[in-house]
Design a protein around this motif. Structure first.
Motif, PDB file in Angstrom:
ATOM      1  N   PHE A  36      10.189  14.303 -13.514  1.00 35.33           N
ATOM      2  CA  PHE A  36      11.024  13.324 -12.828  1.00 35.33           C
ATOM      3  C   PHE A  36      12.365  13.159 -13.532  1.00 35.33           C
ATOM      4  CE2 PHE A  36      12.389   8.801 -12.788  1.00 35.33           C
ATOM      5  CZ  PHE A  36      12.773   8.708 -11.462  1.00 35.33           C
ATOM      6  N   CYS A  37      12.323  13.162 -14.836  1.00 40.25           N
ATOM      7  CA  CYS A  37      13.522  12.945 -15.637  1.00 40.25           C
ATOM      8  C   CYS A  37      13.357  13.690 -16.951  1.00 40.25           C
ATOM      9  CB  CYS A  37      13.708  11.439 -15.880  1.00 40.25           C
ATOM     10  SG  CYS A  37      15.185  10.987 -16.804  1.00 40.25           S
ATOM     11  N   ASP A  38      14.406  14.357 -17.392  1.00 43.84           N
ATOM     12  CA  ASP A  38      14.303  15.221 -18.571  1.00 43.84           C
ATOM     13  C   ASP A  38      15.287  14.772 -19.651  1.00 43.84           C
ATOM     14  OD1 ASP A  38      13.942  17.197 -20.414  1.00 43.84           O
ATOM     15  OD2 ASP A  38      14.312  18.866 -19.048  1.00 43.84           O
ATOM     16  N   PRO A  39      14.807  14.085 -20.701  1.00 46.48           N
ATOM     17  CA  PRO A  39      15.714  13.659 -21.771  1.00 46.48           C
ATOM     18  C   PRO A  39      16.341  14.829 -22.525  1.00 46.48           C
ATOM     19  CG  PRO A  39      13.430  13.289 -22.399  1.00 46.48           C
ATOM     20  CD  PRO A  39      13.424  13.689 -20.963  1.00 46.48           C
ATOM     21  N   ALA A  40      15.686  15.996 -22.480  1.00 45.51           N
ATOM     22  CA  ALA A  40      16.253  17.152 -23.166  1.00 45.51           C
ATOM     23  C   ALA A  40      17.572  17.580 -22.536  1.00 45.51           C
ATOM     24  CB  ALA A  40      15.256  18.315 -23.130  1.00 45.51           C
ATOM     25  N   LYS A  41      17.802  17.192 -21.279  1.00 44.39           N
ATOM     26  CA  LYS A  41      19.064  17.492 -20.612  1.00 44.39           C
ATOM     27  C   LYS A  41      20.065  16.351 -20.749  1.00 44.39           C
ATOM     28  CE  LYS A  41      16.848  20.392 -17.080  1.00 44.39           C
ATOM     29  NZ  LYS A  41      16.590  20.535 -15.613  1.00 44.39           N
ATOM     30  N   GLY A  42      19.708  15.378 -21.552  1.00 44.67           N
ATOM     31  CA  GLY A  42      20.584  14.229 -21.735  1.00 44.67           C
ATOM     32  C   GLY A  42      20.380  13.132 -20.724  1.00 44.67           C
ATOM     33  N   TYR A  51       0.864  -1.177   0.000  1.00 42.33           N
ATOM     34  CA  TYR A  51       0.000   0.000   0.000  1.00 42.33           C
ATOM     35  C   TYR A  51       0.902   1.230   0.000  1.00 42.33           C
ATOM     36  CZ  TYR A  51      -4.126  -2.803   0.909  1.00 42.33           C
ATOM     37  OH  TYR A  51      -5.149  -3.724   0.794  1.00 42.33           O
ATOM     38  N   VAL A  52       0.458   2.268  -0.699  1.00 43.47           N
ATOM     39  CA  VAL A  52       1.313   3.450  -0.788  1.00 43.47           C
ATOM     40  C   VAL A  52       0.433   4.696  -0.856  1.00 43.47           C
ATOM     41  CG1 VAL A  52       1.524   3.122  -3.297  1.00 43.47           C
ATOM     42  CG2 VAL A  52       3.173   4.556  -2.096  1.00 43.47           C
ATOM     43  N   PHE A  53       0.793   5.675  -0.048  1.00 43.76           N
ATOM     44  CA  PHE A  53       0.045   6.921   0.039  1.00 43.76           C
ATOM     45  C   PHE A  53       0.972   8.084  -0.312  1.00 43.76           C
ATOM     46  CE2 PHE A  53      -1.758   3.798   2.895  1.00 43.76           C
ATOM     47  CZ  PHE A  53      -3.106   3.834   2.574  1.00 43.76           C
ATOM     48  N   THR A  54       0.414   9.259  -0.437  1.00 36.26           N
ATOM     49  CA  THR A  54       1.242  10.408  -0.806  1.00 36.26           C
ATOM     50  C   THR A  54       2.104  10.844   0.378  1.00 36.26           C
ATOM     51  OG1 THR A  54      -0.354  12.096  -0.159  1.00 36.26           O
ATOM     52  CG2 THR A  54      -0.580  11.173  -2.377  1.00 36.26           C
ATOM     53  N   SER A  59       7.865   8.773  -2.685  1.00 35.65           N
ATOM     54  CA  SER A  59       8.962   9.730  -2.768  1.00 35.65           C
ATOM     55  C   SER A  59       8.781  10.644  -3.970  1.00 35.65           C
ATOM     56  CB  SER A  59      10.305   8.991  -2.862  1.00 35.65           C
ATOM     57  OG  SER A  59      10.282   8.031  -3.890  1.00 35.65           O
ATOM     58  N   GLU A  60       7.971  10.206  -4.937  1.00 28.63           N
ATOM     59  CA  GLU A  60       7.617  11.041  -6.083  1.00 28.63           C
ATOM     60  C   GLU A  60       6.099  11.149  -6.145  1.00 28.63           C
ATOM     61  OE1 GLU A  60       9.888  12.495  -7.944  1.00 28.63           O
ATOM     62  OE2 GLU A  60      11.586  11.456  -7.020  1.00 28.63           O
ATOM     63  N   GLY A  61       5.586  12.329  -6.511  1.00 26.79           N
ATOM     64  CA  GLY A  61       4.152  12.490  -6.705  1.00 26.79           C
ATOM     65  C   GLY A  61       3.796  12.168  -8.135  1.00 26.79           C
ATOM     66  N   GLY A  87       9.558   4.184  -7.475  1.00 24.36           N
ATOM     67  CA  GLY A  87       8.288   3.601  -7.882  1.00 24.36           C
ATOM     68  C   GLY A  87       8.058   2.210  -7.323  1.00 24.36           C
ATOM     69  N   TYR A  88       6.778   1.863  -7.187  1.00 19.53           N
ATOM     70  CA  TYR A  88       6.377   0.658  -6.470  1.00 19.53           C
ATOM     71  C   TYR A  88       6.063  -0.469  -7.451  1.00 19.53           C
ATOM     72  CZ  TYR A  88       6.585   3.756  -2.576  1.00 19.53           C
ATOM     73  OH  TYR A  88       7.059   4.639  -1.635  1.00 19.53           O
ATOM     74  N   GLY A  89       7.112  -0.906  -8.122  1.00 16.76           N
ATOM     75  CA  GLY A  89       7.041  -2.074  -8.978  1.00 16.76           C
ATOM     76  C   GLY A  89       7.986  -3.141  -8.466  1.00 16.76           C
TER      77      GLY A  89
END
Length: 889
Positions: free
Chosen positions: A358-364, A233-236, A347-349, A496-498
């Motif tokens: 979360f992650c920006d490919p434009a910055k490489g 179970y995971v909450f904000t 830890s991430e919304g 992430g919760y995988g």
């Protein structure tokens, strides 16, 4: 399954289904299918208007053996296709069968279309669909009887019914899992993840599952224990920050009723009746209302403060890793199973791949999103590739160029080794079947025709022939960091919760169990004789990262949230971070820090499948780990483990000091380990008897090989807890403890002491200036604690113990934290007010073993005192004014 879905499945069949043309067609299909025995599940209601009642359970991926149809889409599926690939249950003609909508559509094309089934929608309130998930056949109810799965069935999605609620300090409900935010985890229409759902996944793991290969007898578990289930179970984060109380209820599987008990950290939260809780009752939660008499109540505000002191981040609400033991009505334990309940805070919304928050490919940056569009089986076979997000992960494979060979892990693509950050995000319940690894085997082959054929086969240009006629002329193990002059891996972040799963590798390589500890990186060597073994070392890791780039605060790896499941025997942990001995191929230092937070290791049944290994000096982690072999290893200076919950088997130790003294020689002062800490060592399930496979094991052990100059100093092991889970119906205690401490030196006889073949020889370890404190062991040990040395047969390996302090190391032999107790005393029998035999229960605490080994309750032989050097070993314990104080100089 979500609580709503589980509650629906329990209602299934309450009312007779009214026949319809569609249901008759479904019944006909069901009757014709050659389903295997043991696949029956409960069917349930759809909407109130449904003519054919369909209950959707979270049953994922495929049931290929039963329906002879593989559900394994290659192209990205549309929304409608994803709905079709959901597994459902259908009631028909006195048979309750699990099957796939995809398979049904293949059997009756045109009969079943999405609009034709009443009220089926991806976000329907009564029949909620979830995209296809990971592990092979998962059965909700019925196939898992008493926690034991049929050998052909994985043993399931969630079989326990769990409900969780968060309250603030005024007992105002913040959120309850059964009535708010209950939709499955979702990707929003623009491709992002909304981060709102609070049930992430539930899955069962049976030691009897076929992929275990029938090796259960070697794994070192109590014969009664064969099934562990995990629910996440995971909450904000914001909900966790507001929460002052967390309450939850549990329903035992299979409608069997009874009771359950909960342990969290070093606290017991009582026994409660199995059953649901009406969270909608406005009186619930107000200081023990009748509607919550059978829930566990966690004073979460206090818990946050407690574990913050252990090492959890103050800004992140601390997770709860609860252990649930089912009980009969008379309080006796159902010892065959264990529920691990994880309550976490994101830890991430919201995560938006398109927006780059979360992650920006434009910055490489390398942005790898693991979602439920593809199964773990699919990405195991085909990798995870998305050029638009700079993500390239591939199945480990060979590359050969003019007889120079590389066997590379999943981070093989040069573009992933450019020094830019690597960020991996898991959608709730998504599964990665690939290892996340930059391990590499680099070697050269002889210049022969046979080796040329092998090289062609490695490049997919020929057949695999001639391996036994091809020799390796040079060999090394390394980690990919961009090659000579390369920038190294960028910082690796996992969220992430995988799950990362070893299931598909074990399914693919049936002889996986025989390959553990067989790797050999020497040369010259025959390729055919060793290639499976060395490949196994790389393929079998779930997370293996050795990084030598540039990082803020020297933090190279930040891994959180994820679970590692179906661990593989490999002679090491299934997660290794900054592992010694795997030289970065850019020539830089790989001794970098890692941080591991709320990572779970479940379904890790085999021996030689250790706990999470942190090799980087100054690393830290707080985790849940199931392992039969060594779990928590202090093997790098400055390492801290905090708030660690364990399910521990009998092959290794829950707490190992120094990793056998086998520290690879690629660091300065590699045999000088210091300032290592384990604080919060909570062994909720302890299966330990007779000192393990060699009678030298214990709850805290060393089993050190002789290495001249091996010194461990300034160690701290604090807040160790082993509960009494009570007896089973036969009167046998569920938890077992052999030696509480087994500290000593093995010999350098390579035949007798198999782990010491590569040792440097000479004296045994020096263990000094260290403290063991605040132990609460609620199970009577069956063996003496030991200080020992393999000082026999001309093989001299004396061990030195100096200035060791045992403070409040308490055994409660009656298991009740009250009344009778005694302290662990490294002193001659009878010294001190509450030392050893003075308690009137059990055996004397410590035996000094100079040769020979104890078995059962008999002390070891003591024929050569020169094998042990002991200076200032002290105990100082005080319980309610009763004291145990003794020193041995």
């Amino acid at each position: 399954a979500t609580p709503t879905q589980r509650r629906a499945s329990r209602r299934c069949g309450d009312d007779p289904a009214r026949p319809s043309a569609q249901s008759a067609a479904l019944d006909t299909v069901v009757a014709q299918q050659p389903f295997a025995a043991g696949t029956a599940v409960l069917a349930g209601k759809g909407s109130s208007q449904a003519s054919h009642r369909v209950c959707v359970s979270r049953v994922f991926t495929k049931i290929a053996a039963e329906i002879k149809t593989e559900v394994n889409p290659k192209p990205p599926p549309s929304t409608q296709e994803r709905i079709y690939k959901t597994m459902v249950t259908v009631q028909g003609a006195n048979k309750l069968i699990v099957f796939s909508l995809v398979a049904l559509c293949n059997v009756l094309p045109g009969v079943i279309a999405l609009p034709a089934v009443d009220n089926i929608s991806p976000n329907g309130r009564n029949t909620t669909f979830a995209p296809m998930m990971a592990t092979p056949p998962i059965v909700l109810v019925g196939a898992v009887a008493n926690g034991q799965a049929n050998g052909n069935i994985l043993g399931g999605s969630a079989t326990y019914g769990v409900q969780v609620a968060l309250y603030d300090s005024n007992w105002k409900l913040i959120i309850a899992s059964a009535n708010a935010g209950q939709e499955p985890s979702r990707w929003s229409k623009d491709g992002g993840y909304d981060g709102l759902a609070n049930f992430a996944w539930g899955e069962g793991y049976s030691v009897n599952q076929d992929v275990m290969g029938g090796h259960k007898g070697n794994f070192g578990w109590d014969d009664r224990f064969d099934f562990i289930e995990a629910q996440q179970y995971v909450f904000t984060k914001e909900q966790g920050q507001k929460a002052a109380y967390i309450l939850f209820t549990v329903e035992n599987p299979n409608g069997e009723g009874g009771k359950w008990r909960a342990d969290i950290g070093r606290f017991w939260y009582g026994s409660h009746a199995s059953g649901p809780w009406d969270w909608n009752n406005p009186g619930c939660g107000h200081g023990g209302d009748p509607c919550c008499t059978d829930c566990a109540q966690v004073k979460y505000a206090e818990w946050k403060e407690y574990v913050k002191d252990l090492g959890y981040e103050a800004s992140s609400p601390a997770p709860i890793h609860a252990s649930i033991m089912s009980q009969n009505l008379d309080g006796t334990a159902r010892a065959n199973r264990h529920l691990a309940l994880f309550i976490s805070f994101r830890s991430e919304g919201r995560v938006d791949p398109a927006g780059g928050n979360f992650c920006d490919p434009a910055k490489g940056e390398h942005c790898c999103y693991v979602n439920t569009d593809y199964s773990g089986k699919d990405n195991y076979e085909h990798g995870l590739e998305d050029a638009s997000q700079n993500c390239w992960l591939y199945k480990p494979r060979y590359f050969c160029q003019q007889n120079e060979v590389w066997f590379k892990g999943s981070l093989m693509d040069d573009k992933m080794q450019d020094g830019k950050p690597i960020k991996v995000f898991f959608q709730d319940g998504a599964e990665l079947g690939l290892p996340l690894s930059n391990a590499m085997w680099h070697f050269t082959l002889a210049n022969t025709a046979a080796c040329s054929n092998v090289c062609d086969a490695m490049n997919d240009k020929g057949k695999w022939v001639g391996m036994d006629q091809c020799d390796i002329t040079w060999s090394s193990q390394a980690s990919m960091n961009g090659g000579a002059g390369g920038k190294g891996l960028g910082k690796v972040t996992v969220r992430g919760y995988g799950r990362i799963s070893g299931y598909y590798y074990m399914q693919d390589w049936a002889n996986w169990y025989d390959l553990a500890n067989q790797d050999n990186w020497d040369y010259p060597l025959n390729f055919g004789a060793i290639y499976h073994e060395n490949e196994h070392k790389i393929r079998s890791a779930l997370v293996f990262l050795v990084s030598s780039g540039s990082y803020d605060d020297n933090l190279a790896h930040d891994v959180r949230d994820v679970a590692m499941v179906w661990g593989v025997s490999r002679g090491d942990g299934n997660m290794q971070l900054s592992a010694d001995g795997w030289w970065p191929d850019n020539g830089n230092d790989g001794n970098r820090q890692s941080f591991v937070y709320d990572v779970k290791q479940v379904g890790n049944w085999p021996d030689a499948a250790d706990g999470i290994e942190l090799y980087g000096e100054g690393s830290s982690g707080g985790t849940f780990m199931q392992a039969s072999d060594d779990i928590l290893k202090l093997q790098a200076s400055g390492v801290t483990f905090f708030a660690t919950t364990m399910v521990s088997g009998n092959v290794g130790a829950p707490m190992n000091l120094g990793a056998y003294g086998q520290i690879p020689v690629n660091r300065a002062d590699h045999l000088k380990l210091g300032h290592m800490t384990a604080q919060g060592v909570w062994i909720h399930r302890s299966n330990h008897w007779e000192g393990g496979w060699d009678n030298r094991g214990g709850i805290v052990d060393t089993r050190s090989c002789p290495n001249e100059g091996f010194v461990m100093s300034n160690l701290k092991v604090d807040d160790l807890y082993i509960p009494s889970l009570g007896p089973d119906k036969g009167g046998k205690e569920v938890n077992s403890v052999d030696a509480l401490f087994a500290l000593g030196s093995l010999g350098d006889d390579a035949v007798k002491f198999v782990f010491c073949q590569a040792s440097g020889g000479g004296d045994g370890p020096v263990l000094k200036d260290s403290t063991f404190s605040n132990f609460n062991v609620n199970v009577e040990p069956t063996m003496y604690s030991m200080l020992y040395s393999a000082y026999e047969n001309g093989v001299k390996a004396p061990a030195t113990y100096e200035n060791l302090n045992f403070e409040n190391v308490i055994i409660w032999p009656d298991g009740d934290h009250g009344g009778n107790w005694y302290a662990a005393c490294p002193a001659p029998k009878g010294q001190g007010d509450k030392c050893g035999a003075k308690s009137g229960k059990g055996v004397t605490n410590f035996a000094f073993c100079y040769s020979g080994w104890q078995t059962g309750n008999e002390p070891c032989a003591s024929t050569n005192p020169g094998g042990l050097i002991k200076r200032k070993l002290c105990t100082n314990s005080d319980v309610n004014g009763q004291k145990a104080y003794a020193c041995f100089f």
